[in-house]
Write a protein that holds these residues in place. Structure first.
Motif, short mmCIF file in Angstrom:
data_model
loop_
_atom_site.label_atom_id
_atom_site.label_comp_id
_atom_site.label_asym_id
_atom_site.label_seq_id
_atom_site.Cartn_x
_atom_site.Cartn_y
_atom_site.Cartn_z
N GLY A 143 1.18 2.04 0.65
CA GLY A 143 -0.15 1.96 1.23
C GLY A 143 -0.45 3.18 2.08
N GLN A 144 0.55 3.66 2.84
CA GLN A 144 0.33 4.81 3.71
C GLN A 144 0.06 6.08 2.91
N ALA A 145 0.71 6.21 1.76
CA ALA A 145 0.52 7.42 0.96
C ALA A 145 -0.43 7.21 -0.20
N ASN A 146 -1.05 6.02 -0.24
CA ASN A 146 -2.00 5.73 -1.31
C ASN A 146 -1.39 5.87 -2.71
N ARG A 147 -0.21 5.33 -2.87
CA ARG A 147 0.43 5.44 -4.18
C ARG A 147 0.32 4.09 -4.91
N PHE A 148 -0.73 3.98 -5.72
CA PHE A 148 -0.95 2.77 -6.53
C PHE A 148 -1.09 3.17 -7.99
N LEU A 149 -0.50 2.38 -8.88
CA LEU A 149 -0.65 2.62 -10.31
C LEU A 149 -1.20 1.37 -10.96
N GLY A 150 -2.19 1.53 -11.82
CA GLY A 150 -2.76 0.38 -12.51
C GLY A 150 -2.57 0.51 -14.01
N VAL A 181 2.58 -1.17 -8.26
CA VAL A 181 1.99 -1.22 -9.60
C VAL A 181 1.18 -2.50 -9.71
N LEU A 182 -0.01 -2.40 -10.32
CA LEU A 182 -0.93 -3.53 -10.41
C LEU A 182 -1.51 -3.64 -11.81
N PRO A 183 -1.87 -4.85 -12.23
CA PRO A 183 -2.59 -4.97 -13.50
C PRO A 183 -4.05 -4.53 -13.31
N GLU A 184 -4.50 -3.71 -14.24
CA GLU A 184 -5.84 -3.11 -14.14
C GLU A 184 -6.98 -4.11 -14.01
N ALA A 185 -6.99 -5.10 -14.93
CA ALA A 185 -8.12 -6.03 -14.97
C ALA A 185 -8.19 -6.84 -13.69
N GLN A 245 5.06 6.63 -20.12
CA GLN A 245 3.90 6.92 -19.28
C GLN A 245 4.18 6.53 -17.83
N PHE A 246 4.85 5.38 -17.64
CA PHE A 246 5.17 4.89 -16.31
C PHE A 246 6.07 5.88 -15.56
N VAL A 247 7.11 6.39 -16.28
CA VAL A 247 8.02 7.37 -15.66
C VAL A 247 7.24 8.61 -15.25
N ALA A 248 6.41 9.12 -16.17
CA ALA A 248 5.64 10.33 -15.89
C ALA A 248 4.71 10.12 -14.69
N ASP A 249 4.06 8.93 -14.65
CA ASP A 249 3.13 8.64 -13.56
C ASP A 249 3.87 8.52 -12.23
N LEU A 250 5.05 7.90 -12.27
CA LEU A 250 5.84 7.76 -11.04
C LEU A 250 6.23 9.13 -10.49
N ILE A 251 6.70 10.00 -11.40
CA ILE A 251 7.09 11.35 -10.98
C ILE A 251 5.88 12.04 -10.34
N ASP A 252 4.74 11.85 -10.99
CA ASP A 252 3.50 12.45 -10.53
C ASP A 252 3.14 12.01 -9.11
N VAL A 253 3.08 10.68 -8.88
CA VAL A 253 2.66 10.19 -7.56
C VAL A 253 3.70 10.52 -6.49
N MET A 254 4.97 10.55 -6.85
CA MET A 254 5.99 10.83 -5.85
C MET A 254 5.95 12.31 -5.45
N GLN A 255 5.61 13.17 -6.42
CA GLN A 255 5.58 14.60 -6.11
C GLN A 255 4.33 14.99 -5.34
N SER A 256 3.21 14.32 -5.63
CA SER A 256 1.94 14.76 -5.07
C SER A 256 1.76 14.28 -3.63
N SER A 257 2.76 13.64 -3.07
CA SER A 257 2.58 13.21 -1.68
C SER A 257 3.84 13.47 -0.87
N ALA A 283 -2.73 11.94 -2.99
CA ALA A 283 -3.64 11.70 -4.11
C ALA A 283 -3.62 10.24 -4.53
N LEU A 284 -4.79 9.73 -4.75
CA LEU A 284 -4.89 8.37 -5.27
C LEU A 284 -4.93 8.46 -6.78
N LEU A 285 -3.99 7.83 -7.38
CA LEU A 285 -3.91 7.97 -8.83
C LEU A 285 -3.85 6.59 -9.47
#
Lengths: 329, 326
Positions: free
Chosen positions: A291-298, A264-268, A317-329, A2-4
């Motif tokens: 890049g291979q698993a499409n795990r990017f956070l902005g 992790v990237l700055p959104e703007a 929020q960062f911790v929750a998002d990290l858990i999310d992207v690591m689990q979904s792939s 998942a791209l999140l």
């Protein structure tokens, strides 16, 4: 898979951590002692304090007697001043201030790192809040020669530094009570977020890439505020872990060597580059686990990078998002 | 000449009266009176802005412009080449390289003294370069200078990116030139070097006049051409080095200054040198006013303004030569 890309809308954090603050007592705020030594008569939020003398990070002792017109030269300092209830007294900001919204309507004095003293003096400040990144030193000296108190606050790069910084600003502004309350709340939020953090054996490697258009791509490492956030989440800073000190121009090889699981990237900046797809097409990105698993956070730049009142929320929020992207792939 | 003095003073007055902080004429007069001891009273912010921020900057602008104007006039004579400019022939980048290294080692003071040394050394290199490339084609000196400048500027970049950012000014300061670092300390030191070397060059006006006739002619008239050229190049290098150490490579003042005044002053150095200095000073002081105010509150490097205004002068000079040649 998942791209999140998480939109960190300012202020509205989905985290369930804000209640923890009330259970923490002032004595246990982090491992840092908050300076609450200001004289009792300065505890009101009156526009003029009773003359707090503060020794800045540059070793200069400054006596602050009037805080009715504050020029803040760093985004995190502006956030703290507003959060301490003194936003109405802010007369000017530098370009790094992007939050809160009322602050962005104030006069901007340019880049704090290339300070033009006259631009600051034109706002008739009674107090200038600077940090160690403010410069050149000659410009600070010229402001002081013009009779304007300039307080140089230590630039913090650790999570513990957040409450130190809040305590210092509160002391300078003569509002130690508000400072203690804010420090307790923020430390509670940080503690609660860290309670959810990764265990060392499960720690993902996380790299922060600073993007501002196609020509500005930097990998952050040792000593950057992002290291505090990444390690605060229980993750390994992929930049610092491969010997990157400060911010270095991103090269494909450096990125592959850093081998981040999540980038992790700055959104703007990401938007200016052309979105996640444009970033993923940069040489080297596709060869990282992220890049291979499409795990990017902005994230919003100030929200994620400023160590300030929102750091606890951002970390949760960062911790929750990290858990999310690591689990979904 | 008096007209040029009046112009410079007018430019300085304009520069003193504009800026982000508004100072009323009466406020400025009061501050001036207090400074001169004519009136007494508590000093206020107007005093700090005028004498702590604007005045050192105006004086430095005048000193830098004066140095470049003088150096331009002298180099144009020594090389018998109307296109010679202290920055374009490579002396400025050489001084910048040394000054950046000096800044990395010793901050502002190191920058100025190293800049002077670097300027002198590069001036000697440029002298050899100027002798080798034929006097027949003036543009070749310029090409050699541009090549030299490119190499030296690259090394400035290596130093800037490799050293402590809190000590060494950023790359745009060196390459474009800026007066934003002016304090009385910098201004005073640079003024002493520039004034001393400028007076030395002015005192040599007779020999410079003879040098313009050509090396052989000057020798027949009793001038020790080699010695004079060496001394003149060293003085020019020191002067340019001080200017670059204080303000980076501000371009084109060395072309604009002399060419603006030559129609009025004539080719004689007794009048040309002070006139070129005054014109160069006025040019840089006014350029810095634009640099400070055009995009206020953000300041742009003064060298951007001098290049935008002075670049066309170079183009005009080249075009004029071509028109004459055909």
């Amino acid at each position: 898979m998942a791209l999140l890309v998480v939109s960190a809308a300012c202020g509205e954090s989905g985290a369930t951590t804000t209640t923890a603050a009330t259970t923490t007592t002032p004595a246990t705020v982090g491992s840092t002692t908050i300076a609450t030594t200001a004289a009792p008569e300065t505890t009101t939020t009156a526009a003029t304090g009773a003359g707090v003398t503060f020794v800045g990070a540059d070793g200069v002792a400054t006596t602050v007697t009037d805080t009715s017109r504050i020029v803040s030269l760093s985004g995190d300092l502006t956030e703290i001043v507003f959060e301490l209830g003194r936003g109405a007294d802010v007369a000017g900001i530098d370009v790094t201030t992007t939050y809160p919204e009322q602050a962005t309507k104030l006069p901007v004095i340019g880049f704090a790192q290339q300070l033009a003293p006259e631009a600051v003096l034109a706002l008739a400040p009674t107090l200038v809040l600077a940090d160690q990144l403010t410069g050149p030193p000659e410009a600070i000296q010229q402001l002081r020669d013009a009779g304007v108190p300039v307080v140089v606050v230590q630039t913090q790069t650790t999570l513990d530094g957040v409450v130190t910084k809040i305590g210092q600003i509160a002391e300078i502004l003569g509002v130690p009570d508000a400072g203690t309350a804010l420090a307790v709340r923020v430390q509670g939020e940080i503690d609660a977020a860290q309670a959810q953090a990764f265990a060392p054996d499960a720690a993902p490697r996380v790299g922060f890439v600073y993007v501002r258009g196609p020509q500005t791509l930097l990998l952050f490492g040792q000593g950057m505020t992002t290291q505090a956030m990444i390690e605060g989440a229980g993750a390994v800073d992929a930049g610092a872990g491969t010997g990157v000190g400060g911010a270095v121009p991103l090269t494909p090889e450096a990125l592959v060597a850093a081998a981040p699981d999540v980038i992790v990237l700055p959104e703007a900046g990401l938007a200016a580059l052309g979105g996640v797809d444009a970033f993923a097409a940069i040489p080297g990105v596709a060869d990282t686990p992220a890049g291979q698993a499409n795990r990017f956070l902005g994230y919003d730049e100030a929200y994620f990078l400023n160590l300030g009142p929102r750091t606890g929320q951002a970390l949760a929020q960062f911790v929750a998002d990290l858990i999310d992207v690591m689990q979904s792939s | 000449m008096p007209a040029l003095v009046v112009l410079l003073l007018t430019a300085a007055a304009v520069a003193a009266s504009v800026g982000a902080v508004r100072i009323s004429p009466s406020g400025a007069a009061g501050a001036l009176g207090r400074r001169l001891g004519l009136v007494t009273g508590p000093t206020g912010q107007a005093d700090a802005v005028l004498f702590g921020i604007r005045l050192p900057r105006i004086v430095l602008g005048a000193v830098v412009g004066g140095a470049l104007g003088t150096a331009g006039a002298v180099l144009q004579s020594v090389f018998r080449n109307p296109l010679a400019d202290p920055q374009l022939v490579g002396i400025g980048p050489g001084a910048a390289l040394a000054a950046a290294a000096g800044a990395a080692l010793g901050g502002v003071g190191g920058s100025l003294s190293a800049g002077v040394v670097g300027g002198m050394l590069t001036a000697l290199v440029v002298r050899r370069l100027g002798r080798r490339v034929a006097e027949a084609d003036p543009t070749r000196l310029l090409l050699a200078g541009i090549a030299l400048g490119a190499v030296l500027s690259a090394w400035v970049g290596f130093i800037v990116f490799g050293s402590d950012r809190s000590l060494v000014p950023p790359i745009e300061f060196w390459l474009l030139g800026s007066l934003s670092g002016s304090t009385w300390e910098v201004t005073t030191t640079a003024s002493v070097v520039v004034c001393a070397t400028a007076l030395g060059l002015w005192a040599s006006w007779r020999r410079l006049d003879l040098l313009v006739l050509g090396r052989r002619e000057a020798r027949h008239l009793g001038v020790d051409v080699d010695l004079v050229t060496t001394m003149v190049m060293l003085a020019t290098g020191a002067m340019v080095g001080a200017a670059v150490g204080a303000a980076g490579v501000v371009g084109f003042a060395g072309l604009v200054g002399p060419h603006l005044v030559r129609p009025f002053s004539g080719p004689g150095h007794r009048r040309l040198i002070p006139a070129a200095a005054l014109a160069g000073a006025t040019f840089v002081v006014l350029a810095d006013v634009v640099a400070r105010t055009a995009l206020s509150p953000i300041e742009i490097p003064a060298g951007l303004v001098t290049a935008a205004l002075g670049g066309p002068v170079l183009l005009w000079l080249i075009a004029r030569r071509n028109a004459r040649a055909t």
